[in-house]
Design a protein around this motif. Structure first.
Motif, PDB file in Angstrom:
ATOM      1  N   LEU A 100       0.875  -1.168   0.000  1.00  0.00           N
ATOM      2  CA  LEU A 100       0.000   0.000   0.000  1.00  0.00           C
ATOM      3  C   LEU A 100       0.910   1.216   0.000  1.00  0.00           C
ATOM      4  O   LEU A 100       1.690   1.413   0.934  1.00  0.00           O
ATOM      5  CB  LEU A 100      -0.888  -0.018   1.251  1.00  0.00           C
ATOM      6  CG  LEU A 100      -1.864   1.118   1.428  1.00  0.00           C
ATOM      7  CD1 LEU A 100      -2.903   1.106   0.319  1.00  0.00           C
ATOM      8  CD2 LEU A 100      -2.534   1.008   2.779  1.00  0.00           C
ATOM      9  N   ASP A 101       0.851   2.014  -1.044  1.00  0.00           N
ATOM     10  CA  ASP A 101       1.768   3.141  -1.195  1.00  0.00           C
ATOM     11  C   ASP A 101       1.518   4.268  -0.211  1.00  0.00           C
ATOM     12  O   ASP A 101       2.455   4.867   0.311  1.00  0.00           O
ATOM     13  CB  ASP A 101       1.709   3.696  -2.621  1.00  0.00           C
ATOM     14  CG  ASP A 101       2.244   2.718  -3.638  1.00  0.00           C
ATOM     15  OD1 ASP A 101       3.113   1.896  -3.287  1.00  0.00           O
ATOM     16  OD2 ASP A 101       1.791   2.772  -4.799  1.00  0.00           O
ATOM     17  N   HIS A 102       0.253   4.560   0.036  1.00  0.00           N
ATOM     18  CA  HIS A 102      -0.041   5.743   0.837  1.00  0.00           C
ATOM     19  C   HIS A 102      -1.449   5.605   1.402  1.00  0.00           C
ATOM     20  O   HIS A 102      -2.354   5.128   0.721  1.00  0.00           O
ATOM     21  CB  HIS A 102       0.056   6.980  -0.065  1.00  0.00           C
ATOM     22  CG  HIS A 102       0.044   8.278   0.657  1.00  0.00           C
ATOM     23  ND1 HIS A 102       0.955   8.633   1.616  1.00  0.00           N
ATOM     24  CD2 HIS A 102      -0.792   9.345   0.540  1.00  0.00           C
ATOM     25  CE1 HIS A 102       0.689   9.858   2.048  1.00  0.00           C
ATOM     26  NE2 HIS A 102      -0.367  10.299   1.406  1.00  0.00           N
ATOM     27  N   ALA A 103      -1.649   6.027   2.646  1.00  0.00           N
ATOM     28  CA  ALA A 103      -2.972   6.028   3.265  1.00  0.00           C
ATOM     29  C   ALA A 103      -3.183   7.374   3.954  1.00  0.00           C
ATOM     30  O   ALA A 103      -2.243   7.942   4.504  1.00  0.00           O
ATOM     31  CB  ALA A 103      -3.079   4.900   4.287  1.00  0.00           C
ATOM     32  N   VAL A 104      -4.411   7.864   3.917  1.00  0.00           N
ATOM     33  CA  VAL A 104      -4.751   9.137   4.565  1.00  0.00           C
ATOM     34  C   VAL A 104      -6.066   8.963   5.314  1.00  0.00           C
ATOM     35  O   VAL A 104      -7.045   8.492   4.749  1.00  0.00           O
ATOM     36  CB  VAL A 104      -4.912  10.276   3.529  1.00  0.00           C
ATOM     37  CG1 VAL A 104      -5.321  11.567   4.211  1.00  0.00           C
ATOM     38  CG2 VAL A 104      -3.647  10.459   2.728  1.00  0.00           C
ATOM     39  N   ARG A 105      -6.066   9.326   6.578  1.00  0.00           N
ATOM     40  CA  ARG A 105      -7.320   9.368   7.339  1.00  0.00           C
ATOM     41  C   ARG A 105      -7.910  10.741   7.089  1.00  0.00           C
ATOM     42  O   ARG A 105      -7.341  11.771   7.485  1.00  0.00           O
ATOM     43  CB  ARG A 105      -7.058   9.158   8.821  1.00  0.00           C
ATOM     44  CG  ARG A 105      -8.354   9.118   9.632  1.00  0.00           C
ATOM     45  CD  ARG A 105      -8.084   8.879  11.085  1.00  0.00           C
ATOM     46  NE  ARG A 105      -7.304   7.649  11.197  1.00  0.00           N
ATOM     47  CZ  ARG A 105      -7.360   6.812  12.200  1.00  0.00           C
ATOM     48  NH1 ARG A 105      -8.158   7.064  13.209  1.00  0.00           N
ATOM     49  NH2 ARG A 105      -6.613   5.741  12.229  1.00  0.00           N
ATOM     50  N   ILE A 106      -9.017  10.790   6.420  1.00  0.00           N
ATOM     51  CA  ILE A 106      -9.603  12.052   5.979  1.00  0.00           C
ATOM     52  C   ILE A 106      -9.925  12.958   7.160  1.00  0.00           C
ATOM     53  O   ILE A 106      -9.627  14.158   7.134  1.00  0.00           O
ATOM     54  CB  ILE A 106     -10.861  11.799   5.131  1.00  0.00           C
ATOM     55  CG1 ILE A 106     -10.454  11.077   3.844  1.00  0.00           C
ATOM     56  CG2 ILE A 106     -11.605  13.098   4.844  1.00  0.00           C
ATOM     57  CD1 ILE A 106     -11.612  10.572   3.021  1.00  0.00           C
ATOM     58  N   ARG A 107     -10.514  12.422   8.219  1.00  0.00           N
ATOM     59  CA  ARG A 107     -10.969  13.235   9.346  1.00  0.00           C
ATOM     60  C   ARG A 107      -9.832  14.003  10.003  1.00  0.00           C
ATOM     61  O   ARG A 107      -9.964  15.186  10.333  1.00  0.00           O
ATOM     62  CB  ARG A 107     -11.656  12.344  10.390  1.00  0.00           C
ATOM     63  CG  ARG A 107     -12.183  13.094  11.600  1.00  0.00           C
ATOM     64  CD  ARG A 107     -12.935  12.178  12.565  1.00  0.00           C
ATOM     65  NE  ARG A 107     -12.184  10.988  12.941  1.00  0.00           N
ATOM     66  CZ  ARG A 107     -11.307  10.937  13.947  1.00  0.00           C
ATOM     67  NH1 ARG A 107     -11.035  12.002  14.667  1.00  0.00           N
ATOM     68  NH2 ARG A 107     -10.680   9.804  14.222  1.00  0.00           N
ATOM     69  N   THR A 108      -8.674  13.339  10.221  1.00  0.00           N
ATOM     70  CA  THR A 108      -7.588  13.969  10.975  1.00  0.00           C
ATOM     71  C   THR A 108      -6.412  14.393  10.126  1.00  0.00           C
ATOM     72  O   THR A 108      -5.544  15.122  10.585  1.00  0.00           O
ATOM     73  CB  THR A 108      -7.060  13.004  12.046  1.00  0.00           C
ATOM     74  OG1 THR A 108      -6.518  11.845  11.377  1.00  0.00           O
ATOM     75  CG2 THR A 108      -8.155  12.581  13.004  1.00  0.00           C
ATOM     76  N   GLY A 109      -6.332  13.881   8.902  1.00  0.00           N
ATOM     77  CA  GLY A 109      -5.193  14.199   8.053  1.00  0.00           C
ATOM     78  C   GLY A 109      -3.993  13.303   8.316  1.00  0.00           C
ATOM     79  O   GLY A 109      -2.946  13.485   7.711  1.00  0.00           O
ATOM     80  N   GLU A 110      -4.122  12.360   9.269  1.00  0.00           N
ATOM     81  CA  GLU A 110      -3.006  11.442   9.536  1.00  0.00           C
ATOM     82  C   GLU A 110      -2.684  10.646   8.275  1.00  0.00           C
ATOM     83  O   GLU A 110      -3.569  10.373   7.467  1.00  0.00           O
ATOM     84  CB  GLU A 110      -3.375  10.463  10.665  1.00  0.00           C
ATOM     85  CG  GLU A 110      -3.548  11.116  12.020  1.00  0.00           C
ATOM     86  CD  GLU A 110      -4.141  10.152  13.006  1.00  0.00           C
ATOM     87  OE1 GLU A 110      -3.404   9.742  13.929  1.00  0.00           O
ATOM     88  OE2 GLU A 110      -5.334   9.814  12.854  1.00  0.00           O
ATOM     89  N   THR A 111      -1.416  10.291   8.134  1.00  0.00           N
ATOM     90  CA  THR A 111      -1.012   9.565   6.940  1.00  0.00           C
ATOM     91  C   THR A 111      -0.287   8.277   7.291  1.00  0.00           C
ATOM     92  O   THR A 111       0.215   8.098   8.388  1.00  0.00           O
ATOM     93  CB  THR A 111      -0.078  10.438   6.058  1.00  0.00           C
ATOM     94  OG1 THR A 111       1.078  10.777   6.823  1.00  0.00           O
ATOM     95  CG2 THR A 111      -0.768  11.688   5.574  1.00  0.00           C
ATOM     96  N   ASP A 112      -0.270   7.409   6.303  1.00  0.00           N
ATOM     97  CA  ASP A 112       0.451   6.144   6.334  1.00  0.00           C
ATOM     98  C   ASP A 112       0.130   5.323   7.586  1.00  0.00           C
ATOM     99  O   ASP A 112      -1.023   5.138   7.891  1.00  0.00           O
ATOM    100  CB  ASP A 112       1.938   6.375   6.105  1.00  0.00           C
ATOM    101  CG  ASP A 112       2.166   7.078   4.767  1.00  0.00           C
ATOM    102  OD1 ASP A 112       1.418   6.772   3.817  1.00  0.00           O
ATOM    103  OD2 ASP A 112       3.050   7.939   4.672  1.00  0.00           O
TER     104      ASP A 112
END
Length: 60
Positions: A44-56
Motif C-alpha cells: 500500500l503506497d499511501h494512506a490518509v485518514r480524511i478526518r484527521t489528516g493522519e497519513t500512512d
C-alpha cells in the motif's frame, strides 16, 4: 452446480503485522473444503485518514 456465497474483506495493516493477520485469517477461515478462499498481500503506497489528516501507518 452449487454456488457458494462469497465475501470480500479488505484489511490494511502495517507491514510488520501482515504475517500475523494472514495467519489469523487462515486459522479462522480454513475448513479444508472448496471455497475457503484466497488471501492476497499487496503493498500500500499511501494512506490518509480524511478526518484527521493522519497519513500512512498513523492512518491505519
Amino acid at each position: 452446480m452449487n454456488f457458494l456465497p462469497k465475501i470480500k474483506i479488505e484489511v490494511a495493516v502495517p507491514t510488520p503485522d501482515a504475517e500475523k493477520v494472514v495467519e489469523a485469517i487462515t486459522n479462522a477461515a480454513k475448513t479444508g473444503q472448496i471455497g475457503d478462499g484466497k488471501i492476497f498481500v499487496m503493498d500500500l503506497d499511501h494512506a490518509v485518514r480524511i478526518r484527521t489528516g493522519e497519513t500512512d501507518t498513523s492512518a491505519l
